[in-house]
Design a protein around this motif. Structure first.
Motif, PDB file in Angstrom:
ATOM      1  N   ALA A  23       0.839  -1.197   0.000  1.00  0.00           N
ATOM      2  CA  ALA A  23       0.000   0.000   0.000  1.00  0.00           C
ATOM      3  C   ALA A  23       0.872   1.244   0.000  1.00  0.00           C
ATOM      4  O   ALA A  23       1.858   1.322   0.743  1.00  0.00           O
ATOM      5  CB  ALA A  23      -0.912  -0.001   1.227  1.00  0.00           C
ATOM      6  N   THR A  24       0.518   2.202  -0.849  1.00  0.00           N
ATOM      7  CA  THR A  24       1.266   3.455  -0.917  1.00  0.00           C
ATOM      8  C   THR A  24       0.322   4.633  -0.802  1.00  0.00           C
ATOM      9  O   THR A  24      -0.865   4.523  -1.097  1.00  0.00           O
ATOM     10  CB  THR A  24       2.037   3.593  -2.256  1.00  0.00           C
ATOM     11  OG1 THR A  24       1.098   3.656  -3.329  1.00  0.00           O
ATOM     12  CG2 THR A  24       2.992   2.444  -2.461  1.00  0.00           C
ATOM     13  N   GLY A  25       0.882   5.744  -0.406  1.00  0.00           N
ATOM     14  CA  GLY A  25       0.159   6.996  -0.497  1.00  0.00           C
ATOM     15  C   GLY A  25       0.244   7.494  -1.927  1.00  0.00           C
ATOM     16  O   GLY A  25       1.001   6.966  -2.740  1.00  0.00           O
ATOM     17  N   ILE A  26      -0.545   8.497  -2.226  1.00  0.00           N
ATOM     18  CA  ILE A  26      -0.546   9.090  -3.558  1.00  0.00           C
ATOM     19  C   ILE A  26      -0.097  10.537  -3.437  1.00  0.00           C
ATOM     20  O   ILE A  26      -0.587  11.273  -2.575  1.00  0.00           O
ATOM     21  CB  ILE A  26      -1.955   9.051  -4.197  1.00  0.00           C
ATOM     22  CG1 ILE A  26      -2.493   7.635  -4.251  1.00  0.00           C
ATOM     23  CG2 ILE A  26      -1.942   9.690  -5.584  1.00  0.00           C
ATOM     24  CD1 ILE A  26      -1.792   6.721  -5.199  1.00  0.00           C
ATOM     25  N   THR A  27       0.816  10.934  -4.302  1.00  0.00           N
ATOM     26  CA  THR A  27       1.308  12.303  -4.302  1.00  0.00           C
ATOM     27  C   THR A  27       1.137  12.915  -5.686  1.00  0.00           C
ATOM     28  O   THR A  27       1.001  12.207  -6.678  1.00  0.00           O
ATOM     29  CB  THR A  27       2.799  12.382  -3.925  1.00  0.00           C
ATOM     30  OG1 THR A  27       3.577  11.797  -4.963  1.00  0.00           O
ATOM     31  CG2 THR A  27       3.085  11.690  -2.606  1.00  0.00           C
ATOM     32  N   VAL A  28       1.172  14.228  -5.723  1.00  0.00           N
ATOM     33  CA  VAL A  28       1.323  14.958  -6.972  1.00  0.00           C
ATOM     34  C   VAL A  28       2.619  15.745  -6.829  1.00  0.00           C
ATOM     35  O   VAL A  28       2.779  16.517  -5.885  1.00  0.00           O
ATOM     36  CB  VAL A  28       0.133  15.904  -7.249  1.00  0.00           C
ATOM     37  CG1 VAL A  28       0.442  16.836  -8.418  1.00  0.00           C
ATOM     38  CG2 VAL A  28      -1.126  15.099  -7.529  1.00  0.00           C
ATOM     39  N   VAL A  29       3.547  15.495  -7.741  1.00  0.00           N
ATOM     40  CA  VAL A  29       4.798  16.248  -7.766  1.00  0.00           C
ATOM     41  C   VAL A  29       4.573  17.417  -8.721  1.00  0.00           C
ATOM     42  O   VAL A  29       4.083  17.227  -9.844  1.00  0.00           O
ATOM     43  CB  VAL A  29       5.981  15.372  -8.234  1.00  0.00           C
ATOM     44  CG1 VAL A  29       7.269  16.183  -8.247  1.00  0.00           C
ATOM     45  CG2 VAL A  29       6.130  14.153  -7.335  1.00  0.00           C
ATOM     46  N   SER A  30       4.899  18.621  -8.274  1.00  0.00           N
ATOM     47  CA  SER A  30       4.621  19.813  -9.076  1.00  0.00           C
ATOM     48  C   SER A  30       5.827  20.737  -9.120  1.00  0.00           C
ATOM     49  O   SER A  30       6.616  20.803  -8.183  1.00  0.00           O
ATOM     50  CB  SER A  30       3.404  20.558  -8.509  1.00  0.00           C
ATOM     51  OG  SER A  30       3.623  20.916  -7.156  1.00  0.00           O
ATOM     52  N   THR A  31       5.951  21.450 -10.236  1.00  0.00           N
ATOM     53  CA  THR A  31       7.010  22.433 -10.416  1.00  0.00           C
ATOM     54  C   THR A  31       6.537  23.435 -11.463  1.00  0.00           C
ATOM     55  O   THR A  31       5.360  23.474 -11.810  1.00  0.00           O
ATOM     56  CB  THR A  31       8.347  21.767 -10.810  1.00  0.00           C
ATOM     57  OG1 THR A  31       9.401  22.735 -10.721  1.00  0.00           O
ATOM     58  CG2 THR A  31       8.313  21.156 -12.196  1.00  0.00           C
ATOM     59  N   ARG A  32       7.449  24.220 -11.959  1.00  0.00           N
ATOM     60  CA  ARG A  32       7.147  25.162 -13.046  1.00  0.00           C
ATOM     61  C   ARG A  32       8.117  24.921 -14.191  1.00  0.00           C
ATOM     62  O   ARG A  32       9.257  24.563 -13.981  1.00  0.00           O
ATOM     63  CB  ARG A  32       7.260  26.603 -12.567  1.00  0.00           C
ATOM     64  CG  ARG A  32       6.195  26.943 -11.540  1.00  0.00           C
ATOM     65  CD  ARG A  32       5.783  28.395 -11.609  1.00  0.00           C
ATOM     66  NE  ARG A  32       4.736  28.675 -10.645  1.00  0.00           N
ATOM     67  CZ  ARG A  32       3.453  28.778 -10.964  1.00  0.00           C
ATOM     68  NH1 ARG A  32       3.058  28.634 -12.205  1.00  0.00           N
ATOM     69  NH2 ARG A  32       2.552  29.040 -10.031  1.00  0.00           N
TER      70      ARG A  32
END
Length: 165
Positions: A23-32
């Motif tokens: 089981a894993t968490g869910i992330t959103v990786v963000s940048t510009r």
């Protein structure tokens, strides 16, 4: 328990299924982008590495079109999604559409987009990258973070899950 799987024609699919039992968490990786446009993608390959110094790790498939943008950015954010943010996970996992359209965001160091309503948000300096098979592995210094006591969005066995209280 099933039998051991050895390399063969369905090895990759079965390997992926076996990894899905973690089981894993869910992330959103963000940048510009260099032009200043916000970009982001859904990632579940996120983990801590070190408390002192504060380091995290995540990986990105080499074939993704945004690879060069993430590899070349100075800063990015890891947004750990809460259980009510399934739509954000799906939005940022899609290869189509304006992912940030209609979203209110905060900004971190270097203007990195920070999603609202998350369990935690980490602003990182893009420090070290390593080749890792069909992925690029990022190990980065955490510059700042915030968090809220919220239930996380989980992924297990090919589906979104929730914690039981």
């Amino acid at each position: 328990m099933t039998q051991n799987v050895i390399p063969g024609e369905d090895f990759s699919r079965r390997f992926r299924n076996a990894l899905g039992m973690f089981a894993t968490g869910i992330t959103v990786v963000s940048t510009r982008t260099p032009a200043g446009a916000p970009i982001g993608l859904t990632v579940n390959s996120f983990n801590s590495v070190s408390l002192d110094p504060p380091l995290i790790v995540w990986s990105l498939a080499k074939e993704l079109p945004s690879r060069d943008l993430f590899e070349g950015c100075e800063y990015y954010a890891i947004n750990v999604l809460a259980e009510d943010q399934t739509e954000l996970s799906q939005r940022f996992a899609s290869r189509a559409g304006a992912r940030f359209a209609g979203l209110e965001i905060d900004e971190g160091v270097g203007g990195v987009p920070l999603l609202r309503g998350c369990c935690a948000r980490f602003v990182c300096r893009n420090s070290v990258r390593h080749e890792g098979g069909d992925h690029l592995v990022f190990i980065s210094e955490v510059l700042s973070f915030d968090y809220a006591e919220r239930a996380p969005l989980l992924y297990f066995g090919g589906a979104y899950r929730r914690l039981m209280s």
